[in-house]
Design an enzyme around this catalytic site. Structure first.
Site, PDB file in Angstrom:
ATOM      1  N   TYR A   1     -10.650 -10.406 -20.590  1.00 40.09           N
ATOM      2  CA  TYR A   1     -11.580 -11.135 -20.047  1.00 40.09           C
ATOM      3  C   TYR A   1     -12.520 -11.728 -21.095  1.00 40.09           C
ATOM      4  O   TYR A   1     -13.281 -11.489 -21.630  1.00 40.09           O
ATOM      5  CB  TYR A   1     -11.854 -11.523 -18.269  1.00 40.09           C
ATOM      6  CG  TYR A   1     -13.097 -11.831 -18.246  1.00 40.09           C
ATOM      7  CD1 TYR A   1     -12.942 -13.409 -18.083  1.00 40.09           C
ATOM      8  CD2 TYR A   1     -14.421 -11.918 -18.124  1.00 40.09           C
ATOM      9  CE1 TYR A   1     -13.364 -14.067 -17.271  1.00 40.09           C
ATOM     10  CE2 TYR A   1     -15.323 -12.668 -17.425  1.00 40.09           C
ATOM     11  CZ  TYR A   1     -14.751 -13.448 -16.719  1.00 40.09           C
ATOM     12  OH  TYR A   1     -15.811 -14.470 -16.166  1.00 40.09           O
TER      13      TYR A   1
ATOM     14  N   TYR B   1     -14.043  -7.732  -6.752  1.00 39.04           N
ATOM     15  CA  TYR B   1     -14.022  -6.887  -7.468  1.00 39.04           C
ATOM     16  C   TYR B   1     -15.257  -7.099  -8.252  1.00 39.04           C
ATOM     17  O   TYR B   1     -16.442  -6.266  -7.712  1.00 39.04           O
ATOM     18  CB  TYR B   1     -13.139  -7.621 -10.017  1.00 39.04           C
ATOM     19  CG  TYR B   1     -13.914  -7.422 -10.419  1.00 39.04           C
ATOM     20  CD1 TYR B   1     -13.515  -6.017 -11.336  1.00 39.04           C
ATOM     21  CD2 TYR B   1     -15.089  -7.662 -11.165  1.00 39.04           C
ATOM     22  CE1 TYR B   1     -14.567  -5.610 -12.510  1.00 39.04           C
ATOM     23  CE2 TYR B   1     -16.132  -7.735 -11.868  1.00 39.04           C
ATOM     24  CZ  TYR B   1     -15.770  -6.353 -12.957  1.00 39.04           C
ATOM     25  OH  TYR B   1     -16.273  -6.361 -13.394  1.00 39.04           O
ATOM     26  N   HIS B   2     -15.507  -8.992  -7.471  1.00 40.18           N
ATOM     27  CA  HIS B   2     -17.429  -8.674  -7.389  1.00 40.18           C
ATOM     28  C   HIS B   2     -17.713  -7.754  -6.322  1.00 40.18           C
ATOM     29  O   HIS B   2     -19.176  -8.087  -6.004  1.00 40.18           O
ATOM     30  CB  HIS B   2     -16.676 -10.622  -7.326  1.00 40.18           C
ATOM     31  CG  HIS B   2     -16.975 -11.311  -8.254  1.00 40.18           C
ATOM     32  ND1 HIS B   2     -15.341 -11.409  -8.926  1.00 40.18           N
ATOM     33  CD2 HIS B   2     -17.091 -11.444  -9.760  1.00 40.18           C
ATOM     34  CE1 HIS B   2     -15.181 -12.160  -9.803  1.00 40.18           C
ATOM     35  NE2 HIS B   2     -15.851 -11.731 -10.459  1.00 40.18           N
TER      36      HIS B   2
ATOM     37  N   LYS C   1     -34.839 -15.620 -10.082  1.00 39.43           N
ATOM     38  CA  LYS C   1     -33.885 -15.490 -10.952  1.00 39.43           C
ATOM     39  C   LYS C   1     -33.486 -16.754 -11.586  1.00 39.43           C
ATOM     40  O   LYS C   1     -33.942 -18.378 -10.756  1.00 39.43           O
ATOM     41  CB  LYS C   1     -32.628 -15.361 -10.068  1.00 39.43           C
ATOM     42  CG  LYS C   1     -32.258 -13.860  -9.942  1.00 39.43           C
ATOM     43  CD  LYS C   1     -30.653 -13.880  -9.144  1.00 39.43           C
ATOM     44  CE  LYS C   1     -29.739 -13.829 -10.373  1.00 39.43           C
ATOM     45  NZ  LYS C   1     -29.833 -12.961 -11.326  1.00 39.43           N
TER      46      LYS C   1
ATOM     47  N   ASP D   1     -27.266 -18.584 -13.159  1.00 37.35           N
ATOM     48  CA  ASP D   1     -27.618 -17.119 -12.398  1.00 37.35           C
ATOM     49  C   ASP D   1     -27.118 -16.519 -11.333  1.00 37.35           C
ATOM     50  O   ASP D   1     -28.513 -17.004 -10.713  1.00 37.35           O
ATOM     51  CB  ASP D   1     -27.518 -16.133 -14.123  1.00 37.35           C
ATOM     52  CG  ASP D   1     -27.789 -15.283 -13.585  1.00 37.35           C
ATOM     53  OD1 ASP D   1     -26.938 -14.752 -12.960  1.00 37.35           O
ATOM     54  OD2 ASP D   1     -28.468 -14.027 -14.233  1.00 37.35           O
TER      55      ASP D   1
ATOM     56  N   HIS E   1     -25.709 -14.028  -9.794  1.00 38.04           N
ATOM     57  CA  HIS E   1     -25.622 -12.721  -9.671  1.00 38.04           C
ATOM     58  C   HIS E   1     -27.135 -11.418  -8.863  1.00 38.04           C
ATOM     59  O   HIS E   1     -28.227 -11.837  -9.844  1.00 38.04           O
ATOM     60  CB  HIS E   1     -25.353 -11.955 -10.650  1.00 38.04           C
ATOM     61  CG  HIS E   1     -24.097 -11.958 -11.294  1.00 38.04           C
ATOM     62  ND1 HIS E   1     -23.921 -12.959 -11.949  1.00 38.04           N
ATOM     63  CD2 HIS E   1     -22.234 -11.459 -11.101  1.00 38.04           C
ATOM     64  CE1 HIS E   1     -22.559 -13.116 -12.338  1.00 38.04           C
ATOM     65  NE2 HIS E   1     -21.983 -12.706 -11.636  1.00 38.04           N
TER      66      HIS E   1
END
Lengths: 328, 719
Positions: B84, B238-239, B594, B598, B600
């Site tokens: 990736y 995954y996340h 944040k 982004d 996350h």
């Protein structure tokens, strides 16, 4: 007058965000000196207060209070108003800390230059939540915010407290009437000037209409808290930003009705009177607890009562006696 | 030769005795280990365990596919090495792809920058710090054409991690191929298109859940009709794992999401066999070696079971195929060469679990984007497994293992319980709205952080065996403003040279289809992109109808402190906080924020809950803020300190702007601290700007809290 608070005074009257925020911190402070400064500041601001419409908002958790305030607040700003939102978030009784996520739930409003949102932790305040919120409200009014929202934590005793400091008390409901009516205390329903069935969107829209008519019936059986106004029931979808105009229209009618009958002023006067007594009670209690004679004997007496060695009545009398005979 | 035990063979009872002797009298079960999933692992498994399970043998290539989707697995064809990558501009990414392909990589996987993910063109004012960071900036089909220049799209399988802006990005890919002379039916690859998980973690969505699902459905439908070799959705666990989900949560929630897409497609009248074979999965592989192998096996079993209820005729419909990536979260900034070892172990687990393709992380990814060297090592890790270690020769080598089969079964059982809970809420969309999965993941993440901070879970080089002299490693630097300028120029050129009327009518058609819920949005977007509409314009055409969604942020409390074994450490910090409060008249108040696109927020959430547990008053700022907005909100709440959490490399631009605005607002009495993925070579730059403390990954939170407290005290003395 403390020299430090006078520039703050000027800046608050000019609507400077930083000054408003600092003043609120003074009012919330548990440091006696800052607290006194805050009180002095408040007194000099009082002549500039009283012009806003004060709206209390309540409803069960999950009803969408914040989303509603976001939608309604943005609507009012569009109409040229300036909006302040005061919210109290619970502090943990164990850690004393708190998490305040109010701004995340009112994202657009919190970004808007005509909005001021201040969440406060519930703990560690001299005089308790009620007093702090009322005084914060006045600071915002002096700074030119003409709509003040006071959001309550959820369902409980805070409603009565909030209702006793606002002009209009708005109860938000969910569109599933049956269960809802059970969950809301009759007393809270009686306090409401406007009942809004929120989340009237998508599949729930028809349910909301049913709920509306059921509430209409229910409210007829209850006594209203105002003599010149009977509570109204409206629909809204905060998510889709619908129904805000009708709610605002009803709020204006409410104000007109109460102002014409003189109830508006009467209400505010009785609220001031209550406020005075709250201040007296708080002041007395603080003085009492902080007096050296009392302060020193409290831990021992508390323990003695807890362990059953001393009767609560005896301990209370002992404390009150030493207060009576205290050294001035 | 017989395998049956002779009468004199030792029995389990004999083993118990011997074990107890070795353990100084404690029973064998005293060394049982409880995993994060609450699964108890014994020191010994035997045939008795299999008998208890009622284990019966299955074969790869056949339902229930526990042992693998293909009969020969890697012995016929090894897994696809799919790295990736994507950075800054289309030109640079293209160069990187072509180098990798010539060095043995078989498939491409494109990382887009956050501005593209969130449907903003590079010239939008909200994405100042995001353009070209953490992926490639794509504004139009012209960028996409440069990205795939000289890469034959009829032969190359291309995977694209895109969820929010899935329509314009997939459309730009289709049109870029078309202008290369490649037809839609020739295209192979995968589009992630798993928007539900964005509402659980990472937050890279644009619209509210129900229109988002409609978009997913439109993509699945269009692809099944026109792009038969293309995977229309890649359901990502995954996340979830990266955000702190346990293996059980990762399985239950990702399979639950998959089920939701299946139902969406079925509701449109599609036949299960027309789309289910084109659904794929994407799992994260962390450091719990055996658990990760069992997870992939359990996933295949469970998916097969879930799909059978729809009575598919093709066996491929119920066959779970997956891509895997080694865990980025498990990488450490300290002693980064250890990460090569971690990635190798994780890659081994993924291949023993039977993944179809794999991305191995570069060792410097906790610091920044990979360099050429680190990318080569990552790729070689897989080549060594394939060509030196002899991994591909045997299918499912763990099949029949007493332990592995028991573990697989435990995962199946626990995940089924959680899946049933999701179903009882009415499926994953409803569950997402209820906040249940998000809260469970965040609680798991906070508990784990407490274990690590206390050293109960060991991370070498972080909480044990720290290196004395940590050698600095070279980190790739992206000049974000140069990328942005270049993108803006290209956007201007496109806007000046296109037929505006054609663009407007194509965009209006998209808006109308969004409004009416009729028409396929992907088909309409392909028209618009062909006419040179931009990613931002297409997104805005739908935003007009649906708005931009803000997920409600829920917070949890008490979890961190509750899981922290050493309560003295916590109460020591609480005492300091109390002392501060006595002095200052209130508790220390921190705004956890944040900035940029982004989303996350695992780090920010853990910090928020842990700081509150230590007695701070914590404000959480909304996601996707500009520095100006963060300053406004911090002033309003009158906080002592702003804590910036950054995971996506925009920190330099954004924090510089934040400090500037704080000065302008005369509010330097608010201290600023930062944490997250920040390369050590940026520390100086940030310190010079006035950032009081910088916390790398792995800083124990109680220590961070103490440092923040002293930073607040220092700052108030200076202002």
């Amino acid at each position: 007058m403390n020299p430090k608070s006078s520039p703050l005074l000027e800046e608050i009257l000019q609507g400077k965000r930083r000054a408003i925020a600092k003043a609120i911190t003074l009012l919330e402070s548990s440091n006696p000196k800052s607290f006194d400064n805050g009180q002095e500041l408040l007194e000099s601001l009082l002549p500039h207060t009283g012009k806003a419409m004060r709206i209390g908002i309540t409803g069960v958790p999950g009803v969408g209070k914040s989303t509603f305030i976001e939608a309604f607040g943005l609507f009012l700003i569009e109409q040229g108003h300036r909006v302040a939102v005061l919210a109290v978030d619970p502090s943990s009784p164990i850690t004393g800390g708190s998490i305040m996520g109010d701004k995340t739930r009112m994202k657009e409003l919190s970004q808007h230059p005509d909005a001021f949102i201040r969440p406060s932790p519930s703990s560690g305040v001299l005089g308790g939540v009620a007093r702090k919120t009322r005084e914060t409200m006045l600071i915002c009014e002096a700074a030119g915010y003409d709509i003040i929202f006071v959001e309550t934590v959820g369902v409980g005793q805070s409603e009565t407290m909030v209702a006793s400091m606002v002009d209009l008390f708005l109860l938000l409901m969910l569109p599933n009437a049956g269960d809802e009516l059970q969950g809301i205390k009759k007393g809270v329903l009686e306090l409401a000037d406007l009942v809004v069935v929120n989340k009237s969107d998508g599949v729930q829209e028809s349910q909301a209409v049913t709920t509306q008519s059921e509430f209409r019936k229910a409210l007829q059986l209850l006594s209203s808290s105002k003599s010149s106004w009977s509570p109204q029931i409206l629909l809204s979808s905060a998510l889709e930003k619908r129904g805000m105009d009708q709610i605002w229209e009803a709020a204006i009618k409410f104000r007109e009705a109460l102002q014409n009958s003189g109830e508006w002023e009467q209400l505010r006067r009785s609220q001031s009177e209550k406020w005075m007594w709250t201040l007296v009670e708080d002041g007395l209690l603080t003085n009492f607890r902080n007096h050296p004679d009392i302060k020193n004997s409290i831990p021992e007496l508390e323990q003695s009562v807890a362990s059953g060695k001393t009767m609560p009545t005896t301990a209370a009398r002992q404390l009150l006696d030493s207060w009576q005979s205290r050294k001035k | 030769m017989s395998h049956s035990k002779s009468p004199s063979s030792p029995t389990l009872k004999d083993w118990e005795k011997l074990a107890s002797a070795e353990l100084q009298g404690d029973p064998g079960s005293s060394v049982n280990w409880k995993t994060l999933e609450d699964i108890e692992i014994k020191p010994l498994y035997t045939s008795e365990d299999l008998e208890k399970l009622g284990y019966s043998e299955t074969l790869p290539g056949f339902s229930p596919f526990t042992r693998g989707p293909r009969a020969t697995m890697y012995s016929g064809k090894p897994w696809t090495i799919r790295q990736y990558a994507g950075f800054s501009t289309a030109e640079e990414s293209n160069k990187f792809y072509r180098e990798n392909l010539s060095a043995g990589q078989k498939g491409l996987s494109v990382a887009f920058d956050l501005a593209t993910h969130r449907g903003y063109d590079s010239d939008h004012q909200r994405v100042l710090g995001d353009v070209g960071k953490a992926g490639v900036a794509i504004d139009s089909v012209e960028d996409m054409k440069i990205l795939f220049d000289q890469i034959p799209l009829d032969q190359m399988s291309v995977s694209m991690t895109m969820n929010g802006a899935v329509l314009p990005v997939l459309a730009a890919f289709v049109v870029a191929a078309e202008e290369q002379g490649v037809k839609q039916e020739q295209l192979s690859g995968t589009i992630q298109n798993d928007v539900l998980k964005e509402f659980l973690v990472r937050n890279t969505y644009i619209y509210p859940p129900s229109p988002s699902i409609r978009i997913s459905g439109d993509v699945i439908e269009y692809v099944s009709l026109n792009m038969p070799r293309f995977n229309s959705v890649s359901i990502s666990g995954y996340h979830l794992q990266e955000a702190g989900a346990t293996a059980v949560q990762e399985l239950a929630f990702s399979l639950g999401n998959g089920l939701e897409y299946v139902r969406t497609a079925l509701d449109r009248g599609m036949n299960i066999d027309s789309f289910a074979p084109r659904m794929s999965f994407f799992f994260g592989i962390g450091m719990n070696f055996f658990m990760e192998i069992a997870k992939l096996r359990a996933a295949r079993f469970l998916w097969n079971k879930l799909i059978q209820q729809f009575n598919p005729e093709k066996s491929e419909s119920a066959m779970l195929r997956t891509h895997c990536q080694t865990s980025g979260w498990s990488l450490t900034e300290q002693d980064p060469f250890n990460n090569i070892v971690r990635t190798t172990i994780e890659a081994l687990a993924a291949t023993l679990g039977g993944t179809q393709s794999l991305h191995t992380n570069a060792f410097d990814e906790a610091l920044g984007l990979p360099t050429e060297t680190s990318a080569r090592v990552a790729r070689n890790t897989q080549l060594i497994l394939q060509e030196e270690a002899g991994i591909p020769h045997v299918v499912d080598p763990f099949g029949g293992s007493y332990f592995m089969e028991s573990l697989t079964e435990s995962l199946i059982q626990e995940s089924t319980k959680l899946l049933n809970q999701v179903e009882s809420l009415g499926g994953m969309t409803k569950a997402v709205e209820s906040g249940m999965p998000k809260q469970q993941i965040e609680a798991a993440s906070a508990r784990r952080q407490a274990m690590i901070d206390q050293g109960e879970e060991v991370i070498v080089g972080i909480n044990k065996y720290q290196a004395e002299n940590d050698e600095p490693v070279e980190v790739r630097e992206i000049d974000n403003s140069a990328v942005r300028d270049a993108q803006i120029k290209r956007l201007e050129k496109i806007r000046n040279s296109r037929d505006q009327q054609k663009v407007d009518s194509a965009l209006n058609a998209i808006t109308a289809a969004a409004e009416s819920a009729k028409g396929n949005l992907l088909a309409l977007t392909i028209e618009a992109i062909r006419a040179r509409a931009t990613v931002g314009e297409v997104s805005a055409a739908m935003e007009k109808v649906w708005g931009r969604y803000n997920a409600p942020i829920q917070s949890i409390s008490g979890v961190y402190a509750g899981a922290f074994p050493d309560q003295h450490k916590i109460s020591a910090v609480r005492d300091e906080v109390k002392a501060f409060a006595r002095n200052a008249g209130r508790r220390p108040r921190i705004m956890v924020a944040k900035m940029g696109q982004d989303g996350h927020d695992r780090g920010a959430k853990v910090i928020a809950t842990a700081f509150a547990d230590m007695g701070f008053d914590v404000d959480i700022a909304p996601l996707f803020q500009t520095p100006e907005e963060v300053v406004k909100q911090s002033i309003e709440n009158d906080v002592h300190v702003i804590g910036i959490s950054s995971q996506a490399a925009g920190h330099k631009t954004l924090i510089e702007q934040l400090m500037k605005v704080l000065r302008q607002e005369n509010s330097e009495d608010i201290a600023v601290v930062a944490g997250g993925v920040i390369p050590p070579q940026d520390y100086d730059f940030l310190k010079k700007l006035g950032v009081a403390c910088i916390f790398g990954p792995g800083t124990p939170i109680p220590e961070a809290a103490q440092e923040v407290l002293s930073a607040v005290v220092n700052n108030s003395q200076n202002h």
